[in-house]
Design a protein around this motif. Structure first.
Motif, PDB file in Angstrom:
ATOM      1  N   THR A 131       0.835  -1.206   0.000  1.00  0.00           N
ATOM      2  CA  THR A 131       0.000   0.000   0.000  1.00  0.00           C
ATOM      3  C   THR A 131       0.867   1.253   0.000  1.00  0.00           C
ATOM      4  N   ASP A 132       2.032   1.155   0.647  1.00  0.00           N
ATOM      5  CA  ASP A 132       2.932   2.317   0.695  1.00  0.00           C
ATOM      6  C   ASP A 132       3.558   2.583  -0.669  1.00  0.00           C
ATOM      7  N   VAL A 133       3.773   1.531  -1.455  1.00  0.00           N
ATOM      8  CA  VAL A 133       4.245   1.735  -2.824  1.00  0.00           C
ATOM      9  C   VAL A 133       3.169   2.477  -3.623  1.00  0.00           C
ATOM     10  N   ALA A 134       1.929   2.064  -3.455  1.00  0.00           N
ATOM     11  CA  ALA A 134       0.825   2.742  -4.151  1.00  0.00           C
ATOM     12  C   ALA A 134       0.711   4.196  -3.690  1.00  0.00           C
ATOM     13  N   ASP A 135       0.835   4.434  -2.382  1.00  0.00           N
ATOM     14  CA  ASP A 135       0.771   5.807  -1.858  1.00  0.00           C
ATOM     15  C   ASP A 135       1.906   6.655  -2.433  1.00  0.00           C
ATOM     16  N   TYR A 136       3.064   6.048  -2.585  1.00  0.00           N
ATOM     17  CA  TYR A 136       4.232   6.736  -3.163  1.00  0.00           C
ATOM     18  C   TYR A 136       3.881   7.256  -4.559  1.00  0.00           C
ATOM     19  N   LEU A 137       3.258   6.384  -5.378  1.00  0.00           N
ATOM     20  CA  LEU A 137       2.906   6.775  -6.746  1.00  0.00           C
ATOM     21  C   LEU A 137       1.844   7.869  -6.754  1.00  0.00           C
ATOM     22  N   VAL A 138       0.892   7.776  -5.830  1.00  0.00           N
ATOM     23  CA  VAL A 138      -0.157   8.796  -5.742  1.00  0.00           C
ATOM     24  C   VAL A 138       0.461  10.155  -5.412  1.00  0.00           C
ATOM     25  N   LYS A 139       1.410  10.153  -4.487  1.00  0.00           N
ATOM     26  CA  LYS A 139       2.078  11.409  -4.111  1.00  0.00           C
ATOM     27  C   LYS A 139       2.892  11.982  -5.259  1.00  0.00           C
ATOM     28  N   LYS A 140       3.214  11.119  -6.240  1.00  0.00           N
ATOM     29  CA  LYS A 140       3.947  11.581  -7.431  1.00  0.00           C
ATOM     30  C   LYS A 140       3.001  12.024  -8.550  1.00  0.00           C
ATOM     31  N   GLY A 141       1.678  11.890  -8.321  1.00  0.00           N
ATOM     32  CA  GLY A 141       0.732  12.423  -9.291  1.00  0.00           C
ATOM     33  C   GLY A 141      -0.229  11.436  -9.906  1.00  0.00           C
ATOM     34  N   LEU A 142      -0.045  10.128  -9.704  1.00  0.00           N
ATOM     35  CA  LEU A 142      -0.972   9.155 -10.273  1.00  0.00           C
ATOM     36  C   LEU A 142      -2.254   9.088  -9.447  1.00  0.00           C
ATOM     37  N   SER A 143      -3.338   8.636 -10.100  1.00  0.00           N
ATOM     38  CA  SER A 143      -4.554   8.357  -9.331  1.00  0.00           C
ATOM     39  C   SER A 143      -4.330   7.075  -8.525  1.00  0.00           C
ATOM     40  N   PHE A 144      -5.111   6.936  -7.453  1.00  0.00           N
ATOM     41  CA  PHE A 144      -4.917   5.749  -6.624  1.00  0.00           C
ATOM     42  C   PHE A 144      -5.237   4.477  -7.407  1.00  0.00           C
ATOM     43  N   ARG A 145      -6.264   4.483  -8.251  1.00  0.00           N
ATOM     44  CA  ARG A 145      -6.617   3.277  -8.994  1.00  0.00           C
ATOM     45  C   ARG A 145      -5.508   2.875  -9.962  1.00  0.00           C
ATOM     46  N   GLU A 146      -4.868   3.851 -10.621  1.00  0.00           N
ATOM     47  CA  GLU A 146      -3.727   3.543 -11.487  1.00  0.00           C
ATOM     48  C   GLU A 146      -2.588   2.945 -10.663  1.00  0.00           C
ATOM     49  N   ALA A 147      -2.321   3.572  -9.532  1.00  0.00           N
ATOM     50  CA  ALA A 147      -1.228   3.099  -8.671  1.00  0.00           C
ATOM     51  C   ALA A 147      -1.521   1.690  -8.160  1.00  0.00           C
ATOM     52  N   HIS A 148      -2.767   1.449  -7.798  1.00  0.00           N
ATOM     53  CA  HIS A 148      -3.167   0.136  -7.279  1.00  0.00           C
ATOM     54  C   HIS A 148      -2.881  -0.944  -8.319  1.00  0.00           C
ATOM     55  N   GLU A 149      -3.212  -0.657  -9.583  1.00  0.00           N
ATOM     56  CA  GLU A 149      -3.000  -1.651 -10.645  1.00  0.00           C
ATOM     57  C   GLU A 149      -1.516  -1.906 -10.876  1.00  0.00           C
ATOM     58  N   ILE A 150      -0.725  -0.843 -10.874  1.00  0.00           N
ATOM     59  CA  ILE A 150       0.720  -0.998 -11.089  1.00  0.00           C
ATOM     60  C   ILE A 150       1.335  -1.854  -9.990  1.00  0.00           C
ATOM     61  N   VAL A 151       0.991  -1.567  -8.737  1.00  0.00           N
ATOM     62  CA  VAL A 151       1.580  -2.297  -7.609  1.00  0.00           C
ATOM     63  C   VAL A 151       1.094  -3.742  -7.605  1.00  0.00           C
ATOM     64  N   GLY A 152      -0.146  -3.975  -8.016  1.00  0.00           N
ATOM     65  CA  GLY A 152      -0.633  -5.351  -8.121  1.00  0.00           C
ATOM     66  C   GLY A 152       0.220  -6.154  -9.090  1.00  0.00           C
ATOM     67  N   LYS A 153       0.573  -5.540 -10.220  1.00  0.00           N
ATOM     68  CA  LYS A 153       1.441  -6.226 -11.198  1.00  0.00           C
ATOM     69  C   LYS A 153       2.841  -6.432 -10.633  1.00  0.00           C
ATOM     70  N   MET A 154       3.302  -5.489  -9.833  1.00  0.00           N
ATOM     71  CA  MET A 154       4.626  -5.630  -9.218  1.00  0.00           C
ATOM     72  C   MET A 154       4.648  -6.790  -8.229  1.00  0.00           C
ATOM     73  N   VAL A 155       3.575  -6.944  -7.458  1.00  0.00           N
ATOM     74  CA  VAL A 155       3.489  -8.064  -6.515  1.00  0.00           C
ATOM     75  C   VAL A 155       3.518  -9.380  -7.282  1.00  0.00           C
ATOM     76  N   PHE A 156       2.804  -9.429  -8.426  1.00  0.00           N
ATOM     77  CA  PHE A 156       2.825 -10.644  -9.236  1.00  0.00           C
ATOM     78  C   PHE A 156       4.242 -10.926  -9.738  1.00  0.00           C
ATOM     79  N   LEU A 157       4.960  -9.868 -10.133  1.00  0.00           N
ATOM     80  CA  LEU A 157       6.351 -10.015 -10.579  1.00  0.00           C
ATOM     81  C   LEU A 157       7.216 -10.579  -9.458  1.00  0.00           C
ATOM     82  N   CYS A 158       7.000 -10.058  -8.242  1.00  0.00           N
ATOM     83  CA  CYS A 158       7.765 -10.554  -7.084  1.00  0.00           C
ATOM     84  C   CYS A 158       7.491 -12.033  -6.842  1.00  0.00           C
TER      85      CYS A 158
END
Length: 459
Positions: free
Chosen positions: A369-396
């Motif tokens: 969630t903190d990775v997603a919050d990081y992206l939001v603070k950089k300007g992304l919407s939370f839903r965009e950030a949520h999707e990106i981090v979900g893909k990152m977790v799958f990569l991990c």
């Protein structure tokens, strides 16, 4: 066979089987102190109101005080054939003081007498239970202060969710037990009215001073309807409901203690004094105290359901069914007090394995969630950030890595917004302490919550 104090209407004695079945002295004898206290207040009032002479009232009071001393010295044996604590005490009084003793029951029924006794008894027990809750709250606050920086995983669905602190976790239970304490205080306030003077159901023709008796017995006032006064057991049901909630909270906490003390978690170790071993397996250290409390929760729920069921179809006013109130109420009182008495020192003495807790917080992608919050603070919407981090977790998961172990290159493949500062942002300590919203897990937020709770407890 003992002559019944109510036997004038009857031409033959009670069958022995019925006598045993009918008697409640086996369990209601614990009301002796309250019954004597209420009888003394009643006798004094009868004398003041010139319903009986002051000399007779004084003789009754003196004899009742002597009986109380003898009971507490263990030299009184109660008689099953005298049915209940009220008749036993009146029988003892009459045997000792003679005909004068028979005047005590003037203007009084066992119906309003038992309603009084239970209220007096429960009032005392609520205060004792409240004190046990205060002790538990003090212990939890002390342990929370000790663990303001003890990082652990927080869970939803019993799956690791986000990092928190043990202090934050303990303070959740502080909130629960504070509500329990408040409910007990509410129960005591609503219950603290004297029913004495209501008689069997319709009051009495004697000029009783109900308010004076209520004041002497430290009640806030008197019940307003004689029918309700003798047939009401709401206060007993309300206590059992409050006790059930206390037990639910204890049970939830015990479930966590059981999990945390397992090898799979290894977050805590219970003190040897609050664990047991196995008769066969020498390596075992079992959280039996926590398991027993968890099990006894159902017992208190049973008391609540028993009382609700007894009362659900009773017409006004008193019915003998209501004798069944006491065993359920007494068992609920004994159980919740017994559990609180052993639970508090178990929590006070348990060893917290801080490193294991912190390691546990690092697994399960608790900083996602903190990775997603990081992206939001950089300007992304939370839903965009949520999707990106979900893909990152799958990569991990594919690589067998954690978010901390991904390279900056891996991060930037997922989003060019990531820079080197992402690794500071997802450190579990920072993840906790960045959550400074009131009620959150940051050290200062939890410390503020602790101080407020300590102030409330002192008040």
């Amino acid at each position: 066979m003992t002559e019944k104090l109510w036997g004038g209407r009857f031409q033959k004695g009670t069958d022995k089987v019925v006598e045993d079945f009918h008697s409640s002295i086996r369990f209601d004898q614990r009301l002796y102190r309250q019954d004597i206290k209420g009888s003394i207040a009643h006798a004094r009032m009868l004398g003041r109101q010139d319903i009986i002479s002051l000399d007779d009232a004084s003789a009754i009071v003196k004899c009742l005080e002597d009986i109380l001393a003898d009971i507490e010295a263990g030299i009184v044996e109660f008689d099953v054939s005298a049915e209940d604590i009220h008749m036993n005490l009146e029988k003892l009084l009459t045997e000792r003081v003679g005909e004068v003793g028979k005047k005590l029951h003037t203007g009084r029924s066992r119906n309003d007498q038992v309603a009084l006794d239970i209220r007096l008894y429960l009032r005392d027990e609520i205060e004792e239970t409240s004190e046990l809750l205060r002790d538990l709250l003090k212990t939890l606050l002390e342990r929370a202060e000790e663990n303001l920086e003890t990082i652990m995983p927080g869970y939803t669905h019993l799956q690791k969710a986000q990092p928190i602190t043990l202090a934050h976790h303990l303070m959740a239970y502080v909130q629960m037990f504070e509500r329990d304490l408040s409910r007990l205080q509410d129960c005591a306030r609503r219950m603290n009215l004297s029913p004495l003077g209501s008689g069997a159901l319709a009051g009495t023709t004697f000029p009783l001073d109900r308010e004076g008796v209520a004041e002497e017995l430290a009640f806030d006032g008197i019940t307003e309807n004689s029918l309700d006064a003798v047939s009401d057991r709401d206060f007993a049901i309300e206590f059992c409901s409050s006790a059930s909630l206390i037990m639910m909270h204890l049970s939830r906490f015990c479930e966590e203690i059981i999990l945390w003390s397992s090898q799979e978690f290894s977050f805590i170790e219970l003190d040897d004094a609050y664990a047991t071993g196995s008769s066969m397996m020498p390596q075992k250290k079992n959280p039996d105290v926590a398991e027993l409390i968890r099990g006894k929760t159902g017992r208190v729920y049973g008391s609540l359901m028993a009382l609700l069921t007894v009362m659900k179809s009773l017409p006004l006013a008193y019915n003998k069914d209501m004798q069944e109130d006491k065993e359920s109420l007494f068992d609920a009182i004994d159980t919740v007090k017994g559990c609180l008495t052993v639970f508090t020192p178990m929590i006070a003495t348990m060893t917290v394995r801080k490193e294991q807790m912190k390691e546990g917080a690092k697994g399960g992608f608790t900083n996602a969630t903190d990775v997603a919050d990081y992206l939001v603070k950089k300007g992304l919407s939370f839903r965009e950030a949520h999707e990106i981090v979900g893909k990152m977790v799958f990569l991990c998961l594919e690589k067998g890595l954690s978010l901390d172990e991904l390279s900056l290159e891996d991060y930037q493949k997922c989003s060019p917004i990531f820079t080197e500062d992402i690794f500071d942002a997802i450190d579990v300590v920072r993840c906790v302490n960045d959550r400074q919203v009131p009620g959150g897990p940051a050290v200062q937020a939890v410390l503020s919550s602790i101080k407020k709770a300590q102030e409330r407890l002192e008040r």
